[in-house]
Design an enzyme around this catalytic site. Structure first.
Site, PDB file in Angstrom:
ATOM      1  N   ASP A 218       0.852  -1.183   0.000  1.00 26.14           N
ATOM      2  CA  ASP A 218       0.000   0.000   0.000  1.00 26.14           C
ATOM      3  C   ASP A 218       0.894   1.241   0.000  1.00 26.14           C
ATOM      4  O   ASP A 218       2.064   1.172   0.407  1.00 26.14           O
ATOM      5  CB  ASP A 218      -0.893  -0.017   1.240  1.00 26.14           C
ATOM      6  CG  ASP A 218      -1.859   1.156   1.281  1.00 26.14           C
ATOM      7  OD1 ASP A 218      -2.355   1.545   0.209  1.00 26.14           O
ATOM      8  OD2 ASP A 218      -2.092   1.686   2.371  1.00 26.14           O
TER       9      ASP A 218
ATOM     10  N   ASP B 250      -2.610  -0.811   5.776  1.00 23.59           N
ATOM     11  CA  ASP B 250      -3.036  -0.331   7.087  1.00 23.59           C
ATOM     12  C   ASP B 250      -4.528  -0.075   7.184  1.00 23.59           C
ATOM     13  O   ASP B 250      -5.037   0.148   8.272  1.00 23.59           O
ATOM     14  CB  ASP B 250      -2.290   0.960   7.448  1.00 23.59           C
ATOM     15  CG  ASP B 250      -2.548   2.078   6.444  1.00 23.59           C
ATOM     16  OD1 ASP B 250      -3.194   1.815   5.412  1.00 23.59           O
ATOM     17  OD2 ASP B 250      -2.095   3.218   6.687  1.00 23.59           O
TER      18      ASP B 250
ATOM     19  N   ASP C 176      -7.434  -2.730   2.764  1.00 25.42           N
ATOM     20  CA  ASP C 176      -6.309  -3.655   2.548  1.00 25.42           C
ATOM     21  C   ASP C 176      -6.569  -5.034   3.146  1.00 25.42           C
ATOM     22  O   ASP C 176      -5.838  -5.981   2.839  1.00 25.42           O
ATOM     23  CB  ASP C 176      -5.032  -3.084   3.179  1.00 25.42           C
ATOM     24  CG  ASP C 176      -4.652  -1.739   2.598  1.00 25.42           C
ATOM     25  OD1 ASP C 176      -4.687  -1.597   1.373  1.00 25.42           O
ATOM     26  OD2 ASP C 176      -4.321  -0.829   3.389  1.00 25.42           O
TER      27      ASP C 176
END
Length: 719
Positions: free
Chosen positions: A161, A453, A457
């Site tokens: 990410d 986070d 995700d």
């Protein structure tokens, strides 16, 4: 929360095409997100599992497969079990045919099974993985599932990410444009604030005075809370000494907060002399519409909008969020209504370009991953322009185009796999898109780790071979779905974890090699003795004793072997490899065969020399013990020479190996144990003979390593 972007999304009521993805549905308020500002009414059209948050929850509930290590271990256990069972049945039947009694052959088969099967391997795996957990915890990586320790080491693709992982998850002013040119500024008080031009300070002051951020800390590294844009502009102005915190937070004469439909905020401040100044901050278009002049170092000149547009577009291409500032000195007799009117007659001051900056060390970590043969792929819900700009700064890609969720919808899995090989960035992707990317990569045989986070995700974190969540800024959902939690939210920590994962797998591999080579040696030696027509090489009780003194604790101590230092310069282990590489299978074969041959020959020579069976068996058993003693030290490195390693680097191995020799010597000399094990003391010369023959296993392994290094060097093409 659903895209990972560090700023709020502006909503409206205009109709959008049905195919619009969740990240761009600006006319929908999503369950689970928060309203930052504004007013309005909404119509609920989905609840529970029908919401976007509910769909993410359904994706997270999917099954989770076994780790690569678990698959390899189960495969190895099955192969060893079948092979040993077949060998024992064969030896048992052959022994009976050759005239041995049923009871002796049964006890021999049982004893040989104990000596051959690496029953301590599960213990070794647990110890090695637990050591990895401890080492990773000291480096800010908390392991939630034991197999995750090794899986990190075998990872060859990391899908990361962007926001909060590769970047700091906060906006920072990086560039200031005025008619004097473009200034790149650093985050924090770097000492440059005292030398900024008056025009730059004016831009910073305007952004700080039209501002609702509040200090969240009182130390030298001042931090702000509130709107991300306001916090970034306040910190930039104060840290560069364009304004003091007391002046910035002084009550304004009048104030109008930012409204999405207006696209600007404005405030009026009075100086010590009573002069009032209107400051405006907002989108470049909104401030340009209200301005008729532009500031220069020597005064003001008529506004040239094309000049500002060019600067704004240049910053936008680099993924920066651009905010414009303007000001106007109010006349002494100008009255201010209760609600400030739309600004007019402004002097355009300049532009502030801000972005969520890469984390310190993130670029170095990406480079380290590349050296270690690991590909890093940015997978984010953020805008493609922003994502590619950050990716370029991190060295992930040189392209200015990214794979998008909309593009993915038109690709089948085969086409998507090919597209993923060509890009380093996947942007504007939904949680389902992230999950699909993981599945497609896994379908090509990749061992995929995913970092993140946010709630968006979580499905990919759960489906990946290894999920890595952020411990500080991460959501509870992400942490629960992950196998590893980073307590410092730093991508660079993943590189340290990968190194420790490789150290752990190397320890497991070395221990497995040692156990299989010594087990194979015992199996072959006993088989040869049966077919040679000699008395049994080892009695059943001696086989049990051999299992104690050759690998009772030495194999566990081998799991404490530290890093060799080149873990991050090797390519990842191939997914097609087993626990042992082809090199180690070959090495186990030649060392096992030599150990078996040395033991059976020593036994036969002793018998032909007229020594009693008890003495011949004692010498053969001691020979096997010494061969195993040197074999465990040769197992410390797969590629490096043993003589390149420090002897005391693995003290548990040294102490347990020496202890096993002392224990064996004591068992031969103490009458009670010698009677139980049917052993007899050996002379000093016989001990020296066993030591000399035992050390030959080191010569064989070191010679084989030297040949491989020489061959590999000659096969390497010239630069």
């Amino acid at each position: 929360m659903l895209t990972g972007e560090p700023f709020a999304a502006t909503k409206h009521t205009e109709r959008l095409p049905e195919e619009t993805g969740p990240a761009d549905r600006a006319n929908v308020a999503f369950s689970g997100t928060f309203v930052g500002s504004g007013r309005g009414k909404g119509v609920v059209f989905a609840t529970g599992g029908s919401t976007t948050l509910g769909e993410i929850n359904a994706l997270v509930q999917g099954p989770q497969g076994k780790s690569p290590l678990q698959l390899l271990t189960h495969d190895l256990e099955r192969r060893i079990g079948l092979l040993v069972l077949a060998a024992l049945v064969f030896i048992f039947i052959a022994g009976l045919v050759l005239g041995n009694d049923l009871s002796t052959m049964f006890r021999t088969a049982v004893g040989l099974a104990v000596a051959t099967i690496p029953e301590s391997l599960p213990i070794v795996l647990t110890v090695a993985l637990s050591l990895g957990v401890s080492r990773m915890a000291s480096r800010n990586a908390i392991i939630r599932t034991l197999p995750a320790v090794e899986t990190l080491g075998s990872t060859n693709v990391i899908g990361s990410d962007k926001t909060g992982t590769l970047t700091e998850n906060r906006l920072t002013v990086e560039r200031i444009w005025t008619t004097e040119g473009l200034l790149h500024i650093a985050d924090g008080n770097d000492g440059g604030g005292r030398t900024d031009s008056a025009l730059v300070r004016a831009v910073l002051r305007a952004g700080a005075l039209t501002n609702e951020a509040t200090p969240s800390s009182e130390d030298e590294d001042l931090e702000y809370s509130g709107d991300a844009v306001d916090a970034a502009m306040a910190k930039a102005a104060v840290s560069r000494a364009a304004i003091s915190e007391a002046e910035r937070t002084a009550l304004p004469v009048a104030h109008q907060p930012y409204e999405p439909h207006l696209r600007y905020s404005q405030t009026v401040h009075a100086d010590a002399g009573g002069r009032r100044t209107l400051y405006v901050k907002g989108s470049p278009e909104a401030v340009l519409d209200a301005a008729d002049s532009i500031a220069r170092g020597d005064g003001t000149v008529p506004l040239d909008k094309s000049l500002v547009h060019a600067a704004n577009e240049a910053m936008g291409r680099d993924g920066l969020r651009v905010i414009a500032t303007g000001s106007r000195v109010l006349a002494d007799d100008e009255e201010l209504p209760a609600v400030l009117p739309a600004p007019t007659g402004l002097t355009f001051l300049g532009l502030e370009g801000m972005t969520d900056p890469p984390r310190p060390g993130a670029a170095d970590a990406v480079a380290a991953c590349r050296r270690a043969g690991i590909r890093v792929l940015m997978i984010t819900g953020d805008h493609p322009v922003t994502a590619t700009a950050i990716a370029a700064r991190l060295g992930l890609t040189t392209e200015r185009t990214a794979l998008t969720g909309a593009e993915m919808a038109d690709l089948d899995d085969h086409m998507l796999a090919a597209r993923l090989e060509q890009t380093g960035v996947a942007a504007r992707v939904s949680p389902a898109d992230k999950l699909r990317i993981v599945h497609v990569l896994q379908g090509t045989g990749q061992i995929v780790a995913v970092t993140g986070d946010g709630i968006n995700d979580a499905p990919a974190l759960k489906a990946a071979a290894i999920g890595v969540a952020m411990g500080k800024a991460g959501t509870d959902v992400a942490r629960e779905a992950a196998d590893v939690v980073l307590t410092d939210d730093n991508f660079a920590t993943i590189v340290n974890a990968v190194e420790q994962g490789r150290v752990t797998f190397a320890a497991i591999r070395k221990t497995t090699y040692f156990l299989l080579s010594t087990g194979a040696a015992a199996l072959v030696a006993v088989t040869l003795s049966v077919f040679a027509g000699t008395p049994l090489l080892f009695l059943p009780v001696q086989m049990l004793w051999m299992n104690v003194v050759t690998n009772g604790v030495q194999d566990i101590a081998l799991a404490f072997e530290p890093a060799e230092g080149d873990e991050l310069t090797r390519p990842p282990r191939s997914p097609s490899d087993g626990i042992l590489s082809r090199t180690l299978w070959f090495r186990a074969g030649i060392t096992g065969a030599w150990m078996a041959l040395a033991v059976i020959l020593s036994f036969i020579v002793e018998l032909h020399a007229g020594y009693p069976e008890i003495h011949a068996r004692t010498l053969a058993l001691t020979m096997f013990v010494m061969l195993s003693f040197f074999q465990v030290f040769s197992s410390r490195a797969e590629h490096k020479s043993l003589f390149q390693l420090r002897l005391l680097a693995n003290k548990p191995l040294l102490y347990t190996s020496l202890g096993a020799l002392v224990l064996h010597w004591a068992a031969m000399t103490w009458p009670v144990s010698a009677g139980l094990l049917q052993l007899t003391p050996l002379t000093t010369w016989e001990w020296l003979l066993c030591t000399a023959v035992g050390s030959t296993v080191l010569i064989i392994v070191e010679a084989e390593k030297a040949v491989r290094r020489f061959t590999h060097r000659n096969d390497t093409p010239a630069a």
